[in-house]
Design a protein around this motif. Structure first.
Motif, PDB file in Angstrom:
ATOM      1  N   GLY A  96       0.788  -1.225   0.000  1.00  0.00           N
ATOM      2  CA  GLY A  96       0.000   0.000   0.000  1.00  0.00           C
ATOM      3  C   GLY A  96       0.820   1.275   0.000  1.00  0.00           C
ATOM      4  O   GLY A  96       0.583   2.190  -0.794  1.00  0.00           O
ATOM      5  N   GLY A  97       1.813   1.351   0.889  1.00  0.00           N
ATOM      6  CA  GLY A  97       2.634   2.553   0.988  1.00  0.00           C
ATOM      7  C   GLY A  97       3.397   2.854  -0.288  1.00  0.00           C
ATOM      8  O   GLY A  97       3.441   4.002  -0.751  1.00  0.00           O
ATOM      9  N   GLN A  98       3.991   1.826  -0.863  1.00  0.00           N
ATOM     10  CA  GLN A  98       4.758   2.010  -2.099  1.00  0.00           C
ATOM     11  C   GLN A  98       3.846   2.394  -3.261  1.00  0.00           C
ATOM     12  O   GLN A  98       4.207   3.227  -4.094  1.00  0.00           O
ATOM     13  CB  GLN A  98       5.518   0.726  -2.424  1.00  0.00           C
ATOM     14  CG  GLN A  98       6.534   0.888  -3.548  1.00  0.00           C
ATOM     15  CD  GLN A  98       7.307  -0.387  -3.820  1.00  0.00           C
ATOM     16  OE1 GLN A  98       7.025  -1.436  -3.230  1.00  0.00           O
ATOM     17  NE2 GLN A  98       8.278  -0.311  -4.699  1.00  0.00           N
ATOM     18  N   ALA A  99       2.646   1.814  -3.306  1.00  0.00           N
ATOM     19  CA  ALA A  99       1.699   2.137  -4.377  1.00  0.00           C
ATOM     20  C   ALA A  99       1.222   3.583  -4.269  1.00  0.00           C
ATOM     21  O   ALA A  99       1.148   4.307  -5.277  1.00  0.00           O
ATOM     22  CB  ALA A  99       0.504   1.185  -4.322  1.00  0.00           C
ATOM     23  N   VAL A 100       0.896   4.039  -3.046  1.00  0.00           N
ATOM     24  CA  VAL A 100       0.464   5.423  -2.838  1.00  0.00           C
ATOM     25  C   VAL A 100       1.586   6.385  -3.215  1.00  0.00           C
ATOM     26  O   VAL A 100       1.357   7.399  -3.881  1.00  0.00           O
ATOM     27  CB  VAL A 100       0.035   5.643  -1.371  1.00  0.00           C
ATOM     28  CG1 VAL A 100      -0.180   7.125  -1.085  1.00  0.00           C
ATOM     29  CG2 VAL A 100      -1.242   4.870  -1.071  1.00  0.00           C
ATOM     30  N   GLU A 101       2.791   6.058  -2.804  1.00  0.00           N
ATOM     31  CA  GLU A 101       3.947   6.904  -3.110  1.00  0.00           C
ATOM     32  C   GLU A 101       4.182   7.005  -4.612  1.00  0.00           C
ATOM     33  O   GLU A 101       4.409   8.095  -5.153  1.00  0.00           O
ATOM     34  CB  GLU A 101       5.194   6.343  -2.430  1.00  0.00           C
ATOM     35  CG  GLU A 101       6.472   7.095  -2.765  1.00  0.00           C
ATOM     36  CD  GLU A 101       7.698   6.374  -2.242  1.00  0.00           C
ATOM     37  OE1 GLU A 101       8.331   5.657  -3.034  1.00  0.00           O
ATOM     38  OE2 GLU A 101       7.995   6.504  -1.058  1.00  0.00           O
ATOM     39  N   THR A 102       4.146   5.877  -5.302  1.00  0.00           N
ATOM     40  CA  THR A 102       4.386   5.861  -6.746  1.00  0.00           C
ATOM     41  C   THR A 102       3.306   6.628  -7.494  1.00  0.00           C
ATOM     42  O   THR A 102       3.587   7.388  -8.422  1.00  0.00           O
ATOM     43  CB  THR A 102       4.440   4.405  -7.261  1.00  0.00           C
ATOM     44  OG1 THR A 102       5.442   3.687  -6.529  1.00  0.00           O
ATOM     45  CG2 THR A 102       4.784   4.364  -8.738  1.00  0.00           C
TER      46      THR A 102
END
Length: 346
Positions: free
Chosen positions: A212-218
């Motif tokens: 989730g965190g990496q997807a939101v960041e990207t």
């Protein structure tokens, strides 16, 4: 948490246990087992703190398909992987368990069902091989890892961010911590997991294998108007060092539902403004983290908890990566100057 970090934290504790070990190996070797959440990890380090061998079995793709971590599933996967991971680590190091001086294992905090697998197997190894066990609090281990890579003396202020935890503490010694604040509801990692799932980010091919965190960041990196959504900063008027992310989640979901209704979005489709909303969530989270950290620095200065010549503030982030790191470094630069702290990213 990486098993190497756990082992390094255990090495200091082992010095007190050394007379108990019957290892015939010339150097001290710690075998670490980490099963606090969704990865099964093992590592071996020597007394210089060097990692001799390390193995990690990730459950990430399984939990992505389930839309999040299901404790029962995580426990079953730990049971499946724990013995092969231990064996693989020993083979990589070309060692036998009799060469190990002590066994370190994460005992808290974490998912109870996952922790139980690692603790039970560590007890089994210790009993069969007559080795001492070193229980590890993995958030304390994270707080101490900066001293292995940077010249940081006690005491220092630490901000720890992970999938399940968010806290501010003064590290006074190896086994002495003063907790200044923690999350009263959810951690940033949980926030990003929940909004990413509700935003349906895994339906975007390039984001489908990301947490989730990496997807939101990207997704946030593609924002064209970061100020499109005005998200409130939690606890602005509250005079303590605690964190809260539940209200921020509610605000993000409110804007999401509003836009879905406006665009008549159905099924697996995403709103056109998804990147702007992700960016707004990331910025609001950063401001909240920095605001609470500023209060902690102010509290430390007023109460002389950290000497003037030793003002260090460690930021340890296991939730998202480059974007959040950069945002925090940018926003905190003036605050660090005001309170005479030095920022150390770890």
């Amino acid at each position: 948490m990486m098993p190497g970090i756990l082992c390094r934290s255990a090495m200091n504790t082992f010095q007190k246990l050394r007379p108990l070990t019957n290892s015939k190996c010339n150097s001290t070797l710690i075998f670490g087992i980490e099963t606090s959440c969704d990865d099964t990890g093992c590592a071996i380090i020597n007394e210089e703190g060097n990692i001799i061998a390390e193995s990690l079995k990730s459950q990430n793709l399984v939990h992505l398909r389930n839309g999040g971590i299901i404790p029962d599933v995580a426990q079953d996967l730990h049971r499946k992987y724990i013995e092969p991971t231990v064996t693989e680590t020993l083979l990589k190091a070309n060692l036998l368990m009799k060469d190990i001086s002590a066994i370190a294992v994460t005992v808290k905090p974490g998912l109870p069902l996952s922790l139980a697998v690692g603790m039970k197997y560590a007890k089994h190894l210790a009993r069969v091989n007559a080795k001492p066990i070193i229980p590890i609090h993995h958030m304390e281990a994270h707080a101490l890892t900066v001293r292995m890579e940077h010249n940081v003396n006690f005491p220092y202020l630490v901000l720890l961010i992970s999938g399940g935890h968010c806290l501010l503490a003064v590290v006074q010694n190896i086994n002495k911590f003063l907790l200044l604040g923690k999350s009263i509801d959810m951690a940033p990692g949980e926030l990003f997991d929940k909004i990413a799932r509700r935003m349906k980010l895994r339906n975007v091919p390039e984001l489908s294998t990301m947490c989730g965190g990496q997807a939101v960041e990207t997704a946030a990196l593609r924002a064209t108007n970061p100020e499109m959504f005005n998200l409130p900063i939690p606890l602005v008027q509250v005079k303590d060092c605690n964190f809260s992310f539940n209200g921020l989640k509610t605000s993000v979901l409110y804007h999401l539902r509003k836009k879905e209704k406006e665009h008549k979005v159905v099924a697996d489709a995403l709103i056109p403004e998804i990147s702007n909303l992700c960016c707004a969530a990331l910025i609001a989270t950063t401001k909240h983290l920095v605001h609470r950290t500023q209060r902690a620095m102010q509290f430390c200065s007023i109460n002389n908890l950290i000497p003037e010549n030793n003002k260090r503030k460690l930021f340890n982030n296991n939730t998202v990566h480059s974007r959040l790191d950069c945002l925090i470094k940018l926003v905190t630069s003036k605050i660090m100057t005001k309170y005479k702290f030095t920022l150390v990213l770890n």
